[in-house]
Design a protein around this motif. Sequence first.
Motif, PDB file in Angstrom:
ATOM      1  N   ILE A 185      -6.590  10.211   0.075  1.00 16.46           N
ATOM      2  CA  ILE A 185      -7.353   9.118   0.687  1.00 16.46           C
ATOM      3  C   ILE A 185      -8.790   9.583   0.891  1.00 16.46           C
ATOM      4  O   ILE A 185      -9.041  10.711   1.314  1.00 16.46           O
ATOM      5  N   ASN A 186      -9.719   8.696   0.558  1.00 13.39           N
ATOM      6  CA  ASN A 186     -11.144   8.958   0.790  1.00 13.39           C
ATOM      7  C   ASN A 186     -11.556   8.176   2.023  1.00 13.39           C
ATOM      8  O   ASN A 186     -11.820   6.975   1.944  1.00 13.39           O
ATOM      9  N   GLU A 196       0.812  -1.195   0.000  1.00 10.45           N
ATOM     10  CA  GLU A 196       0.000   0.000   0.000  1.00 10.45           C
ATOM     11  C   GLU A 196       0.850   1.251   0.000  1.00 10.45           C
ATOM     12  O   GLU A 196       0.381   2.326  -0.369  1.00 10.45           O
ATOM     13  N   GLY A 215     -11.610   4.043  -1.843  1.00  8.48           N
ATOM     14  CA  GLY A 215     -10.916   4.779  -0.793  1.00  8.48           C
ATOM     15  C   GLY A 215      -9.697   5.516  -1.314  1.00  8.48           C
ATOM     16  O   GLY A 215      -9.143   6.376  -0.612  1.00  8.48           O
ATOM     17  N   ILE A 216      -9.269   5.203  -2.540  1.00  9.64           N
ATOM     18  CA  ILE A 216      -8.118   5.870  -3.152  1.00  9.64           C
ATOM     19  C   ILE A 216      -8.458   6.220  -4.596  1.00  9.64           C
ATOM     20  O   ILE A 216      -9.485   5.775  -5.137  1.00  9.64           O
ATOM     21  N   PHE A 254     -10.441  -0.587   1.088  1.00  7.16           N
ATOM     22  CA  PHE A 254     -10.773   0.424   2.079  1.00  7.16           C
ATOM     23  C   PHE A 254     -12.208   0.292   2.586  1.00  7.16           C
ATOM     24  O   PHE A 254     -12.737   1.205   3.196  1.00  7.16           O
TER      25      PHE A 254
END
Length: 372
Positions: free
Chosen positions: A10-11, A3, A20-21, A165
């Motif tokens: 980042i979400n 990662e 999430g990304i 995520f």
Amino acid sequence: MSESRYNGPINPNPAEGESGIIIYGYVPSQELQVVALITYGLALLLHLSNLARLKGTRVFSLLLATCCAFEVIGYGCRLASHYRPFVVNFFIVQYFFIVVAPVTASAAFYLALGQALRRLDRGGRTFLRFNPKILIIVMIIADTVTTIIQIVGAALIGVAESARFRDNGDSPVTSDQANDILLAGLACQTASFLAFVILLGLCIWRSERTFTAHHLPRFFSLVLFAASMLLMLRTTYRLAEIAQGVFGPAYSSEALFGCLEYLPVILAVSAYGFVPLEKQLPIDVEAEAYDSGTSQRSLDMRQTTQEARTIDLRSAGNDSPQDGDLSPVDAESPRERAGYAFRERDEDEGVVSDESPSRAEKGQVDHDRLRN
């Protein structure tokens, strides 16, 4: 794939349909997408104009118009990703259309080579050593299969990265596994297109060595080879990008994407927008060869007759009789022997010559009268 290779935003609370990304590895710029939309839109109009005006190359123009239309959709989704970069569907749709678009362009190039070769003597088999239709069919099937593999791999990358995520984190494959699928498809596509470039170069080389009128025009060869090399550059870039892995240096650089994805393809398709293929193709010097009523056997016989005439003329002009060994035929002058060769060939082809049967019979009757 670790990662730590992702360094983008980042979400923390992804909504439905979001990741999430940013799967691109960066936020797509507005400028590149707008330029791509404008240039591909103009190229699309050019190819639609050629499609309507030029009847002989409509399939070729349709394929390039389809390529431009796919690119417009793909870059439209990238522009939408500029405003909503976490939406997974934008990434998947843009990847599908931007990957498929060059495949339609390469299919157009296969068709262009086949159409040019079919206008030559013996349907181009002298240069390619087999029917050009086989090349077109095999290459299109290979591109279709490898493109499907790439799309599946890209979709699985989006699913895997989106699941990382989420709370459950369930995904059918990991990002590394999806990347391997994508890499396999790209490697096969690169190999198949490289085979086409080699065959194209071989045809051009053989054409340049021929001394007959049946050859590929140099301008056609130059444009097709340059356009094919541009697509080869783009395919090689994609292969290197995926070989480095998701979020590798090439994957996360939009500058490389613009220079090695957008630029080669737009140059390749635009060349045929300004100079249509129909103006580049060789002249069909034997149009009757492509008439459905003309058999290949009659064409081969006509070619043999033409070659025999050339041999007779050369022998008539170069051979000289030797002293003491003169026969009635050898004693003739070169001009008489050349005329005899033409009369003999014309009689074989059913053409009435100066020595037709009616005149020959009349001469025989006059000779008999003199003897009597």
